[in-house]
Design an enzyme around this catalytic site. Structure first.
Site, PDB file in Angstrom:
ATOM      1  N   LYS A  65       0.804  -1.225   0.000  1.00  0.00           N
ATOM      2  CA  LYS A  65       0.000   0.000   0.000  1.00  0.00           C
ATOM      3  C   LYS A  65       0.844   1.286   0.000  1.00  0.00           C
ATOM      4  CE  LYS A  65      -3.890  -2.276   2.237  1.00  0.00           C
ATOM      5  NZ  LYS A  65      -4.922  -2.240   3.279  1.00  0.00           N
ATOM      6  N   GLY A 130      -0.501   0.563   9.740  1.00  0.00           N
ATOM      7  CA  GLY A 130      -1.154   1.334   8.688  1.00  0.00           C
ATOM      8  C   GLY A 130      -2.652   1.458   8.919  1.00  0.00           C
ATOM      9  N   ALA A 131      -3.286   0.385   9.362  1.00  0.00           N
ATOM     10  CA  ALA A 131      -4.736   0.411   9.572  1.00  0.00           C
ATOM     11  C   ALA A 131      -5.091   1.413  10.677  1.00  0.00           C
ATOM     12  CB  ALA A 131      -5.225  -0.978   9.941  1.00  0.00           C
ATOM     13  N   TYR A 218     -11.433 -10.123  10.784  1.00  0.00           N
ATOM     14  CA  TYR A 218     -12.677 -10.799  10.387  1.00  0.00           C
ATOM     15  C   TYR A 218     -12.516 -12.307  10.182  1.00  0.00           C
ATOM     16  CZ  TYR A 218     -10.771 -10.260   5.695  1.00  0.00           C
ATOM     17  OH  TYR A 218      -9.939 -10.297   4.599  1.00  0.00           O
TER      18      TYR A 218
HETATM   19  P1  ATR Z   1      -1.599  -3.075   9.647  1.00  0.00           P
HETATM   20  O1  ATR Z   1      -0.988  -2.299   8.541  1.00  0.00           O
HETATM   21  O2  ATR Z   1      -2.691  -4.019   9.202  1.00  0.00           O
HETATM   22  O3  ATR Z   1      -2.064  -2.218  10.782  1.00  0.00           O
HETATM   23  P2  ATR Z   1       0.928  -3.797  10.886  1.00  0.00           P
HETATM   24  O4  ATR Z   1       1.527  -2.538  10.396  1.00  0.00           O
HETATM   25  O5  ATR Z   1       1.713  -5.050  10.761  1.00  0.00           O
HETATM   26  O6  ATR Z   1      -0.473  -4.096  10.176  1.00  0.00           O
HETATM   27  O7  ATR Z   1       0.496  -3.576  12.415  1.00  0.00           O
HETATM   28  C1  ATR Z   1       0.106  -4.616  13.221  1.00  0.00           C
HETATM   29  C2  ATR Z   1      -0.237  -4.087  14.605  1.00  0.00           C
HETATM   30  O8  ATR Z   1      -0.507  -5.221  15.449  1.00  0.00           O
HETATM   31  C3  ATR Z   1       0.928  -3.335  15.260  1.00  0.00           C
HETATM   32  O9  ATR Z   1       0.382  -2.278  16.029  1.00  0.00           O
HETATM   33  C4  ATR Z   1       1.559  -4.412  16.161  1.00  0.00           C
HETATM   34  O10 ATR Z   1       2.257  -3.911  17.292  1.00  0.00           O
HETATM   35  P3  ATR Z   1       3.824  -3.498  17.172  1.00  0.00           P
HETATM   36  O11 ATR Z   1       3.849  -2.157  16.505  1.00  0.00           O
HETATM   37  O12 ATR Z   1       4.290  -3.439  18.586  1.00  0.00           O
HETATM   38  O13 ATR Z   1       4.491  -4.567  16.363  1.00  0.00           O
HETATM   39  C5  ATR Z   1       0.322  -5.152  16.623  1.00  0.00           C
HETATM   40  N1  ATR Z   1       0.641  -6.509  17.120  1.00  0.00           N
HETATM   41  C6  ATR Z   1       0.945  -7.598  16.392  1.00  0.00           C
HETATM   42  N2  ATR Z   1       1.167  -8.654  17.197  1.00  0.00           N
HETATM   43  C7  ATR Z   1       1.019  -8.221  18.477  1.00  0.00           C
HETATM   44  C8  ATR Z   1       1.130  -8.828  19.781  1.00  0.00           C
HETATM   45  N3  ATR Z   1       1.444 -10.128  19.916  1.00  0.00           N
HETATM   46  N4  ATR Z   1       0.892  -8.052  20.870  1.00  0.00           N
HETATM   47  C9  ATR Z   1       0.558  -6.749  20.741  1.00  0.00           C
HETATM   48  N5  ATR Z   1       0.451  -6.118  19.543  1.00  0.00           N
HETATM   49  C10 ATR Z   1       0.675  -6.845  18.429  1.00  0.00           C
END
Ligand code: ATR
Length: 275
Positions: A65, A130-131, A218
């Site tokens: 994206k 990003g979301a 989802y």
């Molecule tokens: P997207 O673009 O869909 O938001 P992403 O950029 O990979 O996807 O972000 C994933 C989010 O899930 C991040 O906020 C991540 O936290 P970190 O910034 O600390 O990595 C969060 N996340 C993923 N696994 C996690 C976990 N086990 N505990 C807490 N937060 C988690």
């Protein structure tokens, strides 16, 4: 025959073909919507070749994206604020992009809780990817006064706050149970709760009874977070509706008809999610 596609890496799991296929059939359009696996580093080259490949445009999914955003000749304002593009079309040979994820999130929230803006003054957003960036922007654009972004890595939450210094607060993960106490809306944008990932083990007993609880995950259709919130009597907003609504602008641009997000479409895609 009008053709569009979704680009990603990997792209096999993407459900957009189900959505667009449903609408193409519903409106008896001679069109096609497929998947294209595009390697990182090849995004701009692929987008520049859309016309040669016979595509009117495409959706863009993870992890492309931001690269798509950088490749655009023109970008709609909502996408500029987020720095990411998920819907692309050609305008006299020029690549134009928008971000319909934010629109999808807001439309889904509107569907589930009409006039939610009247009661949501403070939202807590979990995650800072990003979301989350898009959703924070969308909530503030609809009049939410303050948003608290809570993330495992605090620095990423702080990076979002820089763009919204007066209306954003950040919170570390450990303080969450206290921080959700004054939330009118709680939104999970992390991957926690997704099939194959750990559940989001946030206790909900500090939440106000009137709080709305939303999840963008989802798969499964009802995450552990939503199931627990519903059991406590909260109004909940599931993630599949966001996916369906974000597909609308692309279909309009490529196929020229404004499609509806109906219960029939929801069931069609939900059946695939259930497997
Ligand atoms: P997207 O673009 O869909 O938001 P992403 O950029 O990979 O996807 O972000 C994933 C989010 O899930 C991040 O906020 C991540 O936290 P970190 O910034 O600390 O990595 C969060 N996340 C993923 N696994 C996690 C976990 N086990 N505990 C807490 N937060 C988690």
């Amino acid at each position: 025959m009008i053709r569009a596609c979704c680009i990603g890496w990997p792209v096999t799991h993407v459900r957009s073909p189900l959505i667009h296929g449903f609408w193409l059939k519903e409106h008896a359009i001679r069109g096609d919507y497929g998947r294209e696996a595009v390697e990182p580093g090849q995004v701009e080259a692929f987008l520049r070749s859309l016309n040669d490949r016979g595509y009117a445009g495409c959706n863009v999914t993870i992890p492309h994206k931001e690269a798509a955003f950088a490749a655009m000749d023109e970008v709609e304002p909502g996408a500029v604020a987020v720095g990411a593009v998920n819907t692309v079309w050609l305008d006299r040979g020029r690549l134009v992009g928008m971000n319909s994820d934010v629109i999808g999130f807001l439309k889904n929230l509107d569907d589930h809780v009409p006039n939610w803006e009247r009661e949501v003054r403070h939202a807590v957003v979990l995650g800072a990817g990003g979301a989350a960036r898009g959703i924070v922007h969308g909530l503030l654009s609809r009049g939410v006064e303050t948003v608290t972004v809570a993330n495992r890595s605090l620095s990423k939450a702080e990076a979002i706050a820089v763009a919204h210094p007066t209306s954003l607060r950040v919170a570390d993960w450990a303080s969450l149970p206290d921080r959700v106490a004054d939330a009118d809306l709680l939104v999970n944008t992390t991957s926690l709760g997704m099939k194959g990932q750990p559940a989001l083990d946030l206790p909900l007993d500090t939440l106000k009874p009137t709080a709305i609880v939303s999840d963008i995950v989802y798969v499964p259709l009802a995450t552990d977070l939503l199931t627990r919130a519903e059991a406590r009597g909260h109004r909940t907003v599931e993630g599949l509706g966001m996916l369906l609504h974000q597909a609308v602008p692309g279909f309009e641009k490529w196929f020229g008809i404004s499609p509806k997000v109906t219960r029939g479409l929801w069931e069609h895609v939900a059946a695939d999610v259930r497997g």
